[in-house]
Structures are given as structure tokens and as C-alpha cells.
Design a protein around this motif. Structure first.
Motif, PDB file in Angstrom:
ATOM      1  N   LEU A  95       0.830  -1.201   0.000  1.00  0.00           N
ATOM      2  CA  LEU A  95       0.000   0.000   0.000  1.00  0.00           C
ATOM      3  C   LEU A  95       0.865   1.251   0.000  1.00  0.00           C
ATOM      4  O   LEU A  95       0.595   2.198  -0.752  1.00  0.00           O
ATOM      5  CB  LEU A  95      -0.941   0.005   1.212  1.00  0.00           C
ATOM      6  N   ALA A  96       1.911   1.262   0.824  1.00  0.00           N
ATOM      7  CA  ALA A  96       2.812   2.417   0.868  1.00  0.00           C
ATOM      8  C   ALA A  96       3.500   2.612  -0.488  1.00  0.00           C
ATOM      9  O   ALA A  96       3.620   3.741  -0.979  1.00  0.00           O
ATOM     10  CB  ALA A  96       3.856   2.233   1.971  1.00  0.00           C
ATOM     11  N   ALA A  97       3.932   1.521  -1.116  1.00  0.00           N
ATOM     12  CA  ALA A  97       4.584   1.623  -2.425  1.00  0.00           C
ATOM     13  C   ALA A  97       3.596   2.127  -3.470  1.00  0.00           C
ATOM     14  O   ALA A  97       3.948   2.958  -4.320  1.00  0.00           O
ATOM     15  CB  ALA A  97       5.139   0.264  -2.840  1.00  0.00           C
ATOM     16  N   SER A  98       2.365   1.655  -3.409  1.00  0.00           N
ATOM     17  CA  SER A  98       1.348   2.096  -4.363  1.00  0.00           C
ATOM     18  C   SER A  98       1.029   3.575  -4.175  1.00  0.00           C
ATOM     19  O   SER A  98       0.891   4.314  -5.158  1.00  0.00           O
ATOM     20  CB  SER A  98       0.069   1.253  -4.176  1.00  0.00           C
ATOM     21  N   GLU A  99       0.929   4.007  -2.926  1.00  0.00           N
ATOM     22  CA  GLU A  99       0.676   5.427  -2.664  1.00  0.00           C
ATOM     23  C   GLU A  99       1.843   6.280  -3.155  1.00  0.00           C
ATOM     24  O   GLU A  99       1.645   7.371  -3.712  1.00  0.00           O
ATOM     25  CB  GLU A  99       0.428   5.652  -1.172  1.00  0.00           C
TER      26      GLU A  99
END
Length: 176
Positions: A132-136
Motif C-alpha cells: 500500500l505504501a509503495a502504491s501510494e
């Protein structure tokens, strides 16, 4: 009779488990275990015999009731009832030990699955948080890139318009 009453009594699972754990881990009982393993073969044979007797006694009772023969003798009725009781008791005794072992294995598997599921879930949660952090971060980078591209397109349009005014060339093409 005392052992029978102890095994048949409705004890809580934890007490029953402690009793059988003591019996299975005691060094004295370990010496007798070999003899018990051999006796389990005989218990299996007795179980099959108890089932066969139970079915036979039930069939005889039904045949005596429906066959026109009335059981006038109280001793005959008592004998049938006693034989049926003994057959059912023997069947029950041979099953109860297997039931306790099955319950213990179920409790162990439930603990293993519960602990494994908690560990797996925490790992999955951490992996999903990282994704999720990488996608954000990718979304932010993409938005930043879009803004930069829009700003550069506007600047190119401004510069082309200025260049056309300075040179006197007419062009209605715009860069997008």
C-alpha cells in the motif's frame, strides 16, 4: 468398577486430559504400555463381538415380540434386557478412549492452526502495508509527473507563441 466409573463420569475435558496425560507419561505406565498395545488388538476384536451381540440380542428381542411368542417369563425378559445392556456397555467402553484421544488431538491442532493463522496474518498485514505504501508513493510520483508535464506543455506553448510573434510566423499548433 472404579476405573469404569472414572472413565464414564462426566469430567471436564481438562481434568480428563490431565488424567490421561499422567497415564501416558508415567514411567510405570510406560512399562505396561507394550502389553496394552497388544491388548488393543483384543479390544478391537471384543468391540466387533460386542457390536455383533448387540445386533443379535436386538434382533432376537424383536423376533420374540413380533413372532407371536410372548415373553411370559420375567426371567426371560430380564435376561434379554441384561444382555442388551452388557452389549451396549461393552460397545461404549471400547469407544470412549478413542474419543478422548481424538479430543486431545483436536485441541492440539486448534492451537497450532490458531497460532499459525495469527503469525501468517501478521506477515500478510505487514506485506499489504508495504504494498500500500509503495502504491501510494507511485500515485504521488505519477501525479507529480502529470503536473510537471502540464507545466512544461504550458511553458512550451507560451514560448512558441512568443517565438511566433517575434518572427511573424503564424501557427495554430499547440503541444499537448
Amino acid at each position: 468398577m472404579i476405573t469404569f466409573c472414572l472413565l464414564v463420569s462426566p469430567l471436564p475435558f481438562t481434568i480428563r486430559k490431565k488424567i490421561f496425560r499422567f497415564l501416558s507419561e508415567s514411567p510405570i505406565v510406560a512399562k505396561v504400555a507394550y502389553g496394552l498395545k497388544i491388548s488393543f488388538i483384543f479390544v478391537g476384536i471384543l468391540f466387533l463381538d460386542a457390536l455383533q451381540r448387540m445386533f443379535r440380542v436386538t434382533a432376537e428381542t424383536e423376533m420374540a415380540k413380533t413372532g407371536g411368542q410372548s415373553m411370559h417369563d420375567v426371567r426371560t425378559e430380564t435376561n434379554f434386557a441384561a444382555r442388551k445392556f452388557y452389549a451396549q456397555r461393552n460397545t461404549y467402553l471400547t469407544v470412549i478412549l478413542d474419543l478422548i484421544h481424538t479430543q486431545e488431538e483436536y485441541a492440539k491442532l486448534k492451537k497450532v492452526v490458531g497460532a499459525g493463522a495469527k503469525g501468517d496474518q501478521s506477515k500478510q498485514i505487514e506485506e499489504l502495508k508495504k504494498k500500500l505504501a509503495a502504491s501510494e508513493a507511485k500515485d504521488r510520483d505519477f501525479e507529480t509527473l502529470k503536473k510537471q508535464a502540464a507545466q512544461q506543455a504550458a511553458e512550451i506553448d507560451r514560448l512558441v507563441s512568443r517565438h511566433n510573434e517575434a518572427t511573424g510566423a503564424v501557427s495554430d499548433k499547440k503541444f499537448d
